[in-house]
Design a protein around this motif. Structure first.
Motif, PDB file in Angstrom:
ATOM      1  N   ALA A  84      35.242   7.341  28.302  1.00 44.49           N
ATOM      2  CA  ALA A  84      35.873   6.138  28.848  1.00 44.49           C
ATOM      3  C   ALA A  84      37.252   6.486  29.411  1.00 44.49           C
ATOM      4  O   ALA A  84      38.060   7.130  28.731  1.00 44.49           O
ATOM      5  CB  ALA A  84      35.992   5.078  27.763  1.00 44.49           C
ATOM      6  N   PRO A  85      37.541   6.089  30.640  1.00 47.59           N
ATOM      7  CA  PRO A  85      38.841   6.421  31.242  1.00 47.59           C
ATOM      8  C   PRO A  85      39.996   5.777  30.472  1.00 47.59           C
ATOM      9  O   PRO A  85      39.824   4.754  29.797  1.00 47.59           O
ATOM     10  CB  PRO A  85      38.727   5.829  32.652  1.00 47.59           C
ATOM     11  N   LYS A  86      41.147   6.375  30.593  1.00 51.03           N
ATOM     12  CA  LYS A  86      42.337   5.822  29.966  1.00 51.03           C
ATOM     13  C   LYS A  86      42.695   4.491  30.639  1.00 51.03           C
ATOM     14  O   LYS A  86      42.441   4.281  31.808  1.00 51.03           O
ATOM     15  CB  LYS A  86      43.511   6.797  30.096  1.00 51.03           C
ATOM     16  N   GLY A  87      43.269   3.619  29.853  1.00 52.11           N
ATOM     17  CA  GLY A  87      43.743   2.366  30.419  1.00 52.11           C
ATOM     18  C   GLY A  87      42.734   1.248  30.382  1.00 52.11           C
ATOM     19  O   GLY A  87      42.932   0.221  31.056  1.00 52.11           O
ATOM     20  N   CYS A  88      41.651   1.411  29.624  1.00 46.60           N
ATOM     21  CA  CYS A  88      40.658   0.325  29.551  1.00 46.60           C
ATOM     22  C   CYS A  88      40.133   0.204  28.128  1.00 46.60           C
ATOM     23  O   CYS A  88      40.236   1.123  27.319  1.00 46.60           O
ATOM     24  CB  CYS A  88      39.501   0.563  30.519  1.00 46.60           C
ATOM     25  N   THR A  89      39.561  -0.952  27.846  1.00 47.83           N
ATOM     26  CA  THR A  89      38.884  -1.188  26.575  1.00 47.83           C
ATOM     27  C   THR A  89      37.386  -1.202  26.831  1.00 47.83           C
ATOM     28  O   THR A  89      36.908  -1.899  27.737  1.00 47.83           O
ATOM     29  CB  THR A  89      39.306  -2.540  25.969  1.00 47.83           C
ATOM     30  N   LEU A  90      36.644  -0.431  26.042  1.00 47.85           N
ATOM     31  CA  LEU A  90      35.191  -0.318  26.222  1.00 47.85           C
ATOM     32  C   LEU A  90      34.475  -1.076  25.117  1.00 47.85           C
ATOM     33  O   LEU A  90      34.819  -0.957  23.939  1.00 47.85           O
ATOM     34  CB  LEU A  90      34.778   1.160  26.169  1.00 47.85           C
ATOM     35  N   LYS A  91      33.453  -1.848  25.505  1.00 50.14           N
ATOM     36  CA  LYS A  91      32.596  -2.521  24.541  1.00 50.14           C
ATOM     37  C   LYS A  91      31.150  -2.184  24.861  1.00 50.14           C
ATOM     38  O   LYS A  91      30.683  -2.416  25.977  1.00 50.14           O
ATOM     39  CB  LYS A  91      32.793  -4.031  24.584  1.00 50.14           C
ATOM     40  N   VAL A  92      30.413  -1.621  23.887  1.00 47.22           N
ATOM     41  CA  VAL A  92      29.016  -1.228  24.073  1.00 47.22           C
ATOM     42  C   VAL A  92      28.125  -2.112  23.205  1.00 47.22           C
ATOM     43  O   VAL A  92      28.386  -2.273  22.003  1.00 47.22           O
ATOM     44  CB  VAL A  92      28.789   0.256  23.698  1.00 47.22           C
ATOM     45  N   THR A  93      27.104  -2.680  23.802  1.00 46.78           N
ATOM     46  CA  THR A  93      26.141  -3.508  23.082  1.00 46.78           C
ATOM     47  C   THR A  93      24.763  -2.846  23.157  1.00 46.78           C
ATOM     48  O   THR A  93      24.263  -2.582  24.259  1.00 46.78           O
ATOM     49  CB  THR A  93      26.062  -4.920  23.684  1.00 46.78           C
ATOM     50  N   LEU A  94      24.174  -2.577  22.010  1.00 42.17           N
ATOM     51  CA  LEU A  94      22.857  -1.951  21.966  1.00 42.17           C
ATOM     52  C   LEU A  94      21.780  -3.005  22.164  1.00 42.17           C
ATOM     53  O   LEU A  94      21.856  -4.103  21.605  1.00 42.17           O
ATOM     54  CB  LEU A  94      22.656  -1.220  20.641  1.00 42.17           C
ATOM     55  N   GLY A  95      20.742  -2.642  22.937  1.00 41.63           N
ATOM     56  CA  GLY A  95      19.668  -3.575  23.241  1.00 41.63           C
ATOM     57  C   GLY A  95      18.352  -3.193  22.599  1.00 41.63           C
ATOM     58  O   GLY A  95      18.306  -2.558  21.537  1.00 41.63           O
ATOM     59  N   ASP A  96      17.262  -3.581  23.253  1.00 43.12           N
ATOM     60  CA  ASP A  96      15.920  -3.375  22.712  1.00 43.12           C
ATOM     61  C   ASP A  96      15.561  -1.896  22.636  1.00 43.12           C
ATOM     62  O   ASP A  96      16.082  -1.059  23.382  1.00 43.12           O
ATOM     63  CB  ASP A  96      14.880  -4.074  23.595  1.00 43.12           C
ATOM     64  N   THR A  97      14.638  -1.592  21.735  1.00 41.30           N
ATOM     65  CA  THR A  97      14.084  -0.237  21.623  1.00 41.30           C
ATOM     66  C   THR A  97      12.564  -0.314  21.481  1.00 41.30           C
ATOM     67  O   THR A  97      12.022  -1.336  21.058  1.00 41.30           O
ATOM     68  CB  THR A  97      14.642   0.517  20.397  1.00 41.30           C
TER      69      THR A  97
END
Length: 455
Positions: free
Chosen positions: A351-364
């Protein structure tokens, strides 16, 4: 098979008319307004199973749509075959593209047109008719047979895994047979011995607390769209290989026999490019041939991305949020949850500097494979040979049917995919149909398979 063939041929018109009854029921599982139609279809299937001589027929209510169970268990010390199918169907939109109404079955050019004709009412119906014919002609079945027919396959079978887990003894069998796939081509049967699995993720990047004026802040603050593109570019290398640590750790290479089978199927690159309106076929891993890439290699695809102004004209803003959706198709031996975590870790580390990352896991959904040399696969191949006069081709399917792996794992039984549809029958699309040339032959092939399983 002479007497069986005669009976099936003589009853062809009656059998097709019965199928039409089932096809007229708009059992669309994804639309709540068709809940009563789902119950009607389940009752129709259950009634038909009782009428042909199946026993212990039960409509099992779930928190969603019902599952039908039935059995015939009078062959002591004989193998048991479990037949799985589904009676729910896809929505019919866009309706205006249907030449005839989707729930008014119509026969044209020796094809029956209706939603569900090939996926999966028509193909499931073949098994019901095979059992009925054997009982009518022989007075018994060569093996023990169980049916498990559900009404939620088109919405991901959310309640079937629990049913399998809670009814392992009731559903125990020596082989699971599913007809929800296709042949290779007209007159050329196929056995699908592998399906890819899948996993999904969604993530977002956020920078400032709101969108910003590009004149006042442009060149001085982070643009979420730019950062999104930067992060997405780290997921593949220049040759199309997925650039995520441990992504390929569990991938098993094809055997030479499997590679030869793929080559024997034949592939016309120019014809495919023309049909798709493409000038190149360069997606995925460049060092693998196209037929292998779409069936036997894992993928990571960017399915959607958005951020900033989406309307007509220009709006000079620097977006503070950007989003992307990712899905992966996974091959035998890969674990969907493990892949999800590997991708999540990659996104967090890159993730680049200067940002907030949010990851959501989906179907499997798990991948599936039954070895080609499995005895049940070979019996299915012999049955095709007996009726079609040609040995089937063996193919890996690029798509996913997660419930197949659930059957395999819950019941510890091999799964055989015996398809009787054709690739151009418009499943999930307007003018879905089933070629009637495979109707009688399909019933007879299933009869042959049940007799071969006994040996």
């Amino acid at each position: 098979m002479g007497k069986l063939s005669d009976v099936i041929s003589n009853n062809h018109h009656e059998n097709v008319e019965e199928l039409k009854e089932l096809l007229r029921i708009p059992s669309i599982s994804s639309l709540s307004e068709h809940k009563e139609d789902i119950q009607k279809a389940a009752s129709w299937i259950a009634g038909k199973l009782k009428n042909i001589g199946m026993e212990h027929v039960k409509i099992v209510q779930t928190n969603g749509h019902p599952i039908i169970y039935a059995d015939w268990l009078h062959q002591e010390n004989a193998p048991t075959v479990l037949v799985y199918g589904h009676y729910d169907v896809q929505p019919v939109d866009p309706v205006h593209l249907w030449e005839t109404p989707p729930f008014e079955p119509t026969i044209r050019d020796e094809k029956i047109f209706a939603r569900g004709a090939t996926d999966d009412k028509g193909q499931t119906f073949l098994h019901i008719k095979a059992v009925e014919t054997l009982l009518k002609v022989e007075g018994k079945l060569p093996v023990n047979v169980k049916f498990c027919i559900e009404g939620e396959e088109e919405i991901g079978s959310p309640h079937l895994p629990q049913f399998l887990s809670e009814n392992k003894e009731k559903l125990s069998c020596d082989v699971v047979v599913i007809s929800d796939s296709d042949m290779w081509d007209r007159g050329i049967p196929a056995i699908t011995y592998s399906l890819r699995g899948l996993c999904a993720l969604e993530f977002s990047l956020k920078t400032a607390k709101s969108d910003l004026h590009s004149g006042m802040f442009g060149g001085g603050v982070q643009n979420a769209n730019h950062l999104l593109v930067q992060l997405l570019s780290t997921l593949h290398d220049a040759n199309g290989k997925v650039n995520v640590d441990h992504f390929y750790d569990d991938v098993v290479d094809l055997t030479e026999f499997e590679k030869e089978q793929i080559k024997a199927l034949g592939f016309n690159e120019e014809k495919l490019k023309q049909s798709l309106g493409l000038t190149e076929l360069t997606g995925g891993e460049n060092n693998f041939p196209y037929p292998e890439k779409i069936s036997s290699r894992p993928t990571l695809e960017i399915n959607g991305l958005w951020g900033g102004f989406q309307g007509e004209g220009t709006k000079t803003v620097i977006p503070n949020e950007a989003h992307a959706k990712i899905t992966c198709r996974l091959v035998h031996n890969q674990n969907p949850e493990k892949i999800q975590q590997s991708i999540k870790k990659h996104l967090e580390e890159h993730a680049p500097k200067g940002c907030t990352l949010k990851v959501t896991l989906g179907d499997t959904g798990n991948p599936f494979l039954t070895p080609i040399d499995s005895p049940m696969i070979q019996k299915a191949a012999e049955a095709y040979q007996n009726i079609y006069g040609k040995a089937p081709v063996y193919k890996r399917e690029g798509g996913s049917i997660p419930i197949v792996s659930d059957f395999n794992q819950s019941l510890n039984a091999p799964v055989v995919l015996m398809g009787f549809g054709l690739p151009d029958e418009n499943l999930h699309a307007p003018n879905e149909h089933f070629n009637l040339e495979n109707f009688d032959k399909g019933i007879l092939t299933i009869c042959s398979f049940l007799e071969l399983v006994q040996k």
